[in-house]
Design a protein around this motif. Structure first.
Motif, mmCIF file in Angstrom:
data_model
loop_
_atom_site.group_PDB
_atom_site.id
_atom_site.type_symbol
_atom_site.label_atom_id
_atom_site.label_comp_id
_atom_site.label_asym_id
_atom_site.label_seq_id
_atom_site.Cartn_x
_atom_site.Cartn_y
_atom_site.Cartn_z
ATOM 1 N N ALA A 130 0.825 -1.207 0.000
ATOM 2 C CA ALA A 130 0.000 0.000 0.000
ATOM 3 C C ALA A 130 0.862 1.261 0.000
ATOM 4 O O ALA A 130 0.611 2.212 -0.756
ATOM 5 C CB ALA A 130 -0.923 -0.005 1.210
ATOM 6 N N LEU A 131 1.890 1.275 0.833
ATOM 7 C CA LEU A 131 2.777 2.434 0.903
ATOM 8 C C LEU A 131 3.539 2.624 -0.402
ATOM 9 O O LEU A 131 3.704 3.749 -0.881
ATOM 10 C CB LEU A 131 3.757 2.271 2.072
ATOM 11 C CG LEU A 131 3.146 2.345 3.471
ATOM 12 C CD1 LEU A 131 4.199 2.055 4.528
ATOM 13 C CD2 LEU A 131 2.506 3.702 3.718
ATOM 14 N N ALA A 132 4.009 1.530 -0.987
ATOM 15 C CA ALA A 132 4.748 1.614 -2.245
ATOM 16 C C ALA A 132 3.859 2.141 -3.364
ATOM 17 O O ALA A 132 4.286 2.953 -4.192
ATOM 18 C CB ALA A 132 5.303 0.245 -2.614
ATOM 19 N N SER A 133 2.610 1.683 -3.385
ATOM 20 C CA SER A 133 1.674 2.130 -4.416
ATOM 21 C C SER A 133 1.360 3.615 -4.282
ATOM 22 O O SER A 133 1.332 4.355 -5.273
ATOM 23 C CB SER A 133 0.388 1.300 -4.332
ATOM 24 O OG SER A 133 -0.508 1.637 -5.355
ATOM 25 N N ALA A 134 1.121 4.063 -3.048
ATOM 26 C CA ALA A 134 0.841 5.478 -2.814
ATOM 27 C C ALA A 134 2.046 6.349 -3.164
ATOM 28 O O ALA A 134 1.899 7.433 -3.745
ATOM 29 C CB ALA A 134 0.441 5.698 -1.355
ATOM 30 N N LEU A 135 3.238 5.872 -2.830
ATOM 31 C CA LEU A 135 4.454 6.628 -3.136
ATOM 32 C C LEU A 135 4.669 6.732 -4.634
ATOM 33 O O LEU A 135 5.022 7.803 -5.153
ATOM 34 C CB LEU A 135 5.655 5.957 -2.469
ATOM 35 C CG LEU A 135 7.017 6.618 -2.722
ATOM 36 C CD1 LEU A 135 7.017 8.045 -2.185
ATOM 37 C CD2 LEU A 135 8.136 5.808 -2.081
ATOM 38 N N ALA A 136 4.463 5.621 -5.345
ATOM 39 C CA ALA A 136 4.643 5.635 -6.795
ATOM 40 C C ALA A 136 3.667 6.600 -7.458
ATOM 41 O O ALA A 136 4.038 7.368 -8.352
ATOM 42 C CB ALA A 136 4.451 4.221 -7.354
ATOM 43 N N PHE A 137 2.407 6.576 -7.011
ATOM 44 C CA PHE A 137 1.404 7.496 -7.556
ATOM 45 C C PHE A 137 1.816 8.945 -7.303
ATOM 46 O O PHE A 137 1.726 9.791 -8.195
ATOM 47 C CB PHE A 137 0.037 7.211 -6.924
ATOM 48 C CG PHE A 137 -1.085 8.028 -7.492
ATOM 49 C CD1 PHE A 137 -1.882 7.520 -8.504
ATOM 50 C CD2 PHE A 137 -1.358 9.301 -7.008
ATOM 51 C CE1 PHE A 137 -2.921 8.274 -9.034
ATOM 52 C CE2 PHE A 137 -2.390 10.059 -7.528
ATOM 53 C CZ PHE A 137 -3.175 9.546 -8.556
ATOM 54 N N SER A 138 2.253 9.235 -6.099
ATOM 55 C CA SER A 138 2.627 10.600 -5.736
ATOM 56 C C SER A 138 3.819 11.088 -6.544
ATOM 57 O O SER A 138 3.875 12.266 -6.934
ATOM 58 C CB SER A 138 2.948 10.679 -4.241
ATOM 59 O OG SER A 138 1.820 10.305 -3.468
ATOM 60 N N MET A 139 4.770 10.208 -6.799
ATOM 61 C CA MET A 139 5.953 10.597 -7.580
ATOM 62 C C MET A 139 5.567 10.979 -8.997
ATOM 63 O O MET A 139 6.141 11.901 -9.580
ATOM 64 C CB MET A 139 6.960 9.446 -7.584
ATOM 65 C CG MET A 139 7.645 9.217 -6.250
ATOM 66 S SD MET A 139 8.802 7.815 -6.301
ATOM 67 C CE MET A 139 10.001 8.429 -7.491
ATOM 68 N N GLY A 140 4.599 10.270 -9.563
ATOM 69 C CA GLY A 140 4.139 10.641 -10.890
ATOM 70 C C GLY A 140 3.320 11.918 -10.874
ATOM 71 O O GLY A 140 3.467 12.793 -11.736
ATOM 72 N N ALA A 141 2.451 12.064 -9.872
ATOM 73 C CA ALA A 141 1.546 13.213 -9.809
ATOM 74 C C ALA A 141 2.273 14.523 -9.522
ATOM 75 O O ALA A 141 1.779 15.603 -9.888
ATOM 76 C CB ALA A 141 0.492 12.969 -8.729
ATOM 77 N N ILE A 142 3.424 14.446 -8.891
ATOM 78 C CA ILE A 142 4.129 15.675 -8.524
ATOM 79 C C ILE A 142 4.701 16.390 -9.747
ATOM 80 O O ILE A 142 4.960 17.603 -9.709
ATOM 81 C CB ILE A 142 5.269 15.361 -7.510
ATOM 82 C CG1 ILE A 142 5.679 16.620 -6.742
ATOM 83 C CG2 ILE A 142 6.458 14.748 -8.221
ATOM 84 C CD1 ILE A 142 4.636 17.100 -5.784
ATOM 85 N N VAL A 143 4.885 15.667 -10.846
ATOM 86 C CA VAL A 143 5.488 16.262 -12.049
ATOM 87 C C VAL A 143 4.635 17.400 -12.616
ATOM 88 O O VAL A 143 5.130 18.521 -12.780
ATOM 89 C CB VAL A 143 5.756 15.181 -13.115
ATOM 90 C CG1 VAL A 143 6.218 15.815 -14.425
ATOM 91 C CG2 VAL A 143 6.795 14.189 -12.620
ATOM 92 N N PRO A 144 3.363 17.184 -12.953
ATOM 93 C CA PRO A 144 2.565 18.310 -13.471
ATOM 94 C C PRO A 144 2.334 19.406 -12.440
ATOM 95 O O PRO A 144 2.191 20.584 -12.808
ATOM 96 C CB PRO A 144 1.246 17.648 -13.893
ATOM 97 C CG PRO A 144 1.165 16.391 -13.097
ATOM 98 C CD PRO A 144 2.577 15.929 -12.953
ATOM 99 N N LEU A 145 2.286 19.043 -11.167
ATOM 100 C CA LEU A 145 2.109 20.063 -10.130
ATOM 101 C C LEU A 145 3.286 21.039 -10.103
ATOM 102 O O LEU A 145 3.104 22.258 -10.057
ATOM 103 C CB LEU A 145 1.947 19.398 -8.764
ATOM 104 C CG LEU A 145 0.567 18.851 -8.427
ATOM 105 C CD1 LEU A 145 0.608 18.127 -7.086
ATOM 106 C CD2 LEU A 145 -0.470 19.966 -8.386
ATOM 107 N N LEU A 146 4.486 20.497 -10.123
ATOM 108 C CA LEU A 146 5.669 21.349 -10.106
ATOM 109 C C LEU A 146 5.780 22.167 -11.393
ATOM 110 O O LEU A 146 6.237 23.308 -11.376
ATOM 111 C CB LEU A 146 6.924 20.499 -9.916
ATOM 112 C CG LEU A 146 7.089 19.840 -8.550
ATOM 113 C CD1 LEU A 146 8.348 18.986 -8.513
ATOM 114 C CD2 LEU A 146 7.138 20.891 -7.444
ATOM 115 N N ALA A 147 5.356 21.566 -12.501
ATOM 116 C CA ALA A 147 5.450 22.273 -13.778
ATOM 117 C C ALA A 147 4.524 23.480 -13.826
ATOM 118 O O ALA A 147 4.833 24.484 -14.474
ATOM 119 C CB ALA A 147 5.112 21.304 -14.919
ATOM 120 N N ALA A 148 3.382 23.395 -13.150
ATOM 121 C CA ALA A 148 2.395 24.478 -13.210
ATOM 122 C C ALA A 148 2.479 25.458 -12.058
ATOM 123 O O ALA A 148 1.871 26.533 -12.114
ATOM 124 C CB ALA A 148 0.983 23.880 -13.234
#
Length: 216
Positions: A130-148
């Protein structure tokens, strides 16, 4: 050392060295499939879903704050959803494996060798998954957030989000191909096309709804 028929025998040491080299070159990519699939799926899902949300909002609202907030909400909600889903799934798998071990134990008398094998058997860890899945999702989601986050101009912000997401998708495609032993070109085209399609459909449909007269 030569044999009577004139052939040479290979020494045991040399033969062992050749076997070791051959074994070192053999990589069982199938053993990586489960964790690799989970990690890439989580990261790719976070990247594409959050970027699509932000592009959808950006189709009707040019405010950077609104775009960032919807992206952040998508990150949190998605990470929680991935973690809960993975926890439930892996826990079900754990229950099945434990039940199977109990059935096997009841049907045969456990000798010392059998007990050792049971102790060494690696069972799935729901919390870790569960922790690994949440971390992986967050690592991907942070990319567009930082870009904008720091781009005030509307068009530049959309362009930067698209470029950052595209670059990240290419990186995920190459990583998956290298670690999975498949073609990088095919993998990159597949993930890149899927990401573009998701963002394009979300942006287009949201724009269409806005043009139809729905007030935001």
């Amino acid at each position: 050392m030569a044999t009577p028929n004139g052939h040479l025998n290979i020494s045991i040491g040399e033969d062992k060295h050749v076997v070791d080299d051959q074994e070192a070159q053999k990589i069982d990519y199938s053993q990586r499939s489960q964790w690799l699939r989970a990690a890439l799926l989580g990261a790719n899902d976070g990247l594409v879903s959050v970027a699509s949300l932000m592009m959808g909002v950006g189709a009707m609202n040019q405010d950077v704050k609104a775009m960032f907030l919807i992206g952040f909400a998508g990150l949190v909600a998605g990470a929680c959803s991935m973690a809960i889903g993975e926890f439930v799934s892996v826990y079900s798998q754990l229950d099945i494996e434990v039940a199977q071990m109990k059935r096997e134990k009841r049907t045969r008398e456990m000798d010392s060798e059998g007990r050792d094998e049971t102790k060494k058997e690696k069972l799935p860890n729901p919390l870790q998954a569960a922790l690994a899945s949440a971390l992986a999702f967050s690592m991907g989601a942070i990319v567009p957030l930082l870009a904008a986050a720091f781009i005030r101009n509307y068009k530049e912000r959309l362009a930067l989000v698209s470029a950052a997401v595209s670059l990240a998708l290419l990186m995920f495609g190459v990583l998956g191909a290298v670690m999975g032993g498949t073609s990088p070109a095919i993998s990159c085209v597949r993930v890149l096309f899927g990401g573009w399609m998701a963002m394009g459909i979300t942006f287009g449909l949201t724009k269409l709804i806005g043009l139809s007269g729905l007030e935001m």
